[in-house]
Write a protein that holds these residues in place. Structure first.
Motif, PDB file in Angstrom:
ATOM      1  N   LEU A  63       0.829  -1.206   0.000  1.00 50.85           N
ATOM      2  CA  LEU A  63       0.000   0.000   0.000  1.00 50.85           C
ATOM      3  C   LEU A  63       0.861   1.253   0.000  1.00 50.85           C
ATOM      4  N   THR A  87      -2.738  -1.927  -5.246  1.00 47.86           N
ATOM      5  CA  THR A  87      -3.982  -2.476  -4.720  1.00 47.86           C
ATOM      6  C   THR A  87      -3.685  -3.869  -4.171  1.00 47.86           C
ATOM      7  N   HIS A  93      -9.785   2.056   0.136  1.00 47.17           N
ATOM      8  CA  HIS A  93     -10.485   1.331  -0.927  1.00 47.17           C
ATOM      9  C   HIS A  93      -9.544   0.565  -1.851  1.00 47.17           C
ATOM     10  N   ARG A  94      -8.243   0.622  -1.570  1.00 47.45           N
ATOM     11  CA  ARG A  94      -7.290  -0.156  -2.366  1.00 47.45           C
ATOM     12  C   ARG A  94      -7.149  -1.577  -1.846  1.00 47.45           C
ATOM     13  N   PHE A  99     -10.598  -5.653  -8.905  1.00 43.09           N
ATOM     14  CA  PHE A  99      -9.533  -4.831  -9.465  1.00 43.09           C
ATOM     15  C   PHE A  99      -9.225  -5.103 -10.938  1.00 43.09           C
TER      16      PHE A  99
END
Length: 232
Positions: free
Chosen positions: A10, A15, A35-36, A61
């Motif tokens: 991160l 992601t 939100h990743r 993703f």
């Protein structure tokens, strides 16, 4: 270890799909509303788990660029007291599940010339009386790493880090009583030249480096000890 790896990724603005059996621990990664991160609470050894994980990752993703096989199980016992059930669980967690996840993610990894990092152990290269079955499972993961590095080249890189003794929650899930756990920790500390246990972040940095094509784009099939000198 998994949390440290996720935090390193991160920090690099990646992601992350975090997978584990302990949902509460996973949820701490999303507590800040990042939100990743997608979390999946499941047992990676159950049938169909690998396919479910990859499907969930791609649904969230779009694809998969890298895979870290970090889940591991440790069961230490002499051969004459070890159980078949423990050996089956060691192989299921430490060998079969990583292979299944690589296979499930392979189309995406090939598309992006991605990378796999297996978190193995120095137990896979050291002779360890009383821990032979655990060591055999990690040796199998090391062999899987090296063989797949050749099999999947040049499209996918496959490497492994081999941690020495690291302070992680796995110590609470080894089936040892307090005295046996303390004795084991003492013996491992005595055999580690740098004189201390490693920290998860010290291993996580190597894992993330091996995922990064700019840092390690010409490395595949490597088994890299991160062990305080344990294998020196």
């Amino acid at each position: 270890m998994g949390r440290a790896i996720a935090e390193h990724l991160l920090a690099r603005d990646a992601t992350v799909v975090a997978v584990g059996r302990r949902e509460a621990a996973l949820r701490r990664l999303t507590a800040a509303g990042d939100h990743r991160v997608e979390v999946i609470a499941t047992d990676i050894t159950r049938p169909g788990a690998a396919e479910h994980i990859v499907a969930a990752a791609t649904a969230r993703f779009g694809t998969v660029h890298g895979l870290v096989n970090n889940a591991g199980l440790a069961r230490f016992a002499a051969l004459d007291t070890a159980t078949d059930d423990d050996f089956d669980r060691l192989l299921a967690t430490n060998v079969r599940a990583p292979a299944a996840l690589i296979r499930a993610a392979l189309p995406h990894l090939r598309q992006h010339r991605g990378a796999v990092v297996n978190v193995s152990s120095v137990g896979g290269v050291l002779a360890m009386p009383g821990r032979s079955l655990y060591g055999a499972s990690k040796a199998a993961l090391n062999s899987l790493t090296r063989s797949l590095a050749r099999e999947l080249a040049p499209d996918v890189r496959v490497n492994a880090v081999l941690p020495g003794p690291v302070d992680t929650p796995m110590w609470d899930d080894m089936g040892l009583d307090t005295a046996a756990s303390a004795a084991l920790r003492s013996s491992l500390l005595a055999a580690t030249p740098l004189g201390r246990f490693g920290q998860p972040a010290e291993v996580a940095g190597w894992v993330c480096g091996l995922l990064d094509p700019e840092f390690s784009g010409w490395i595949t099939g490597a088994l890299i000890p991160v062990d305080g000198g344990r294998t020196s």
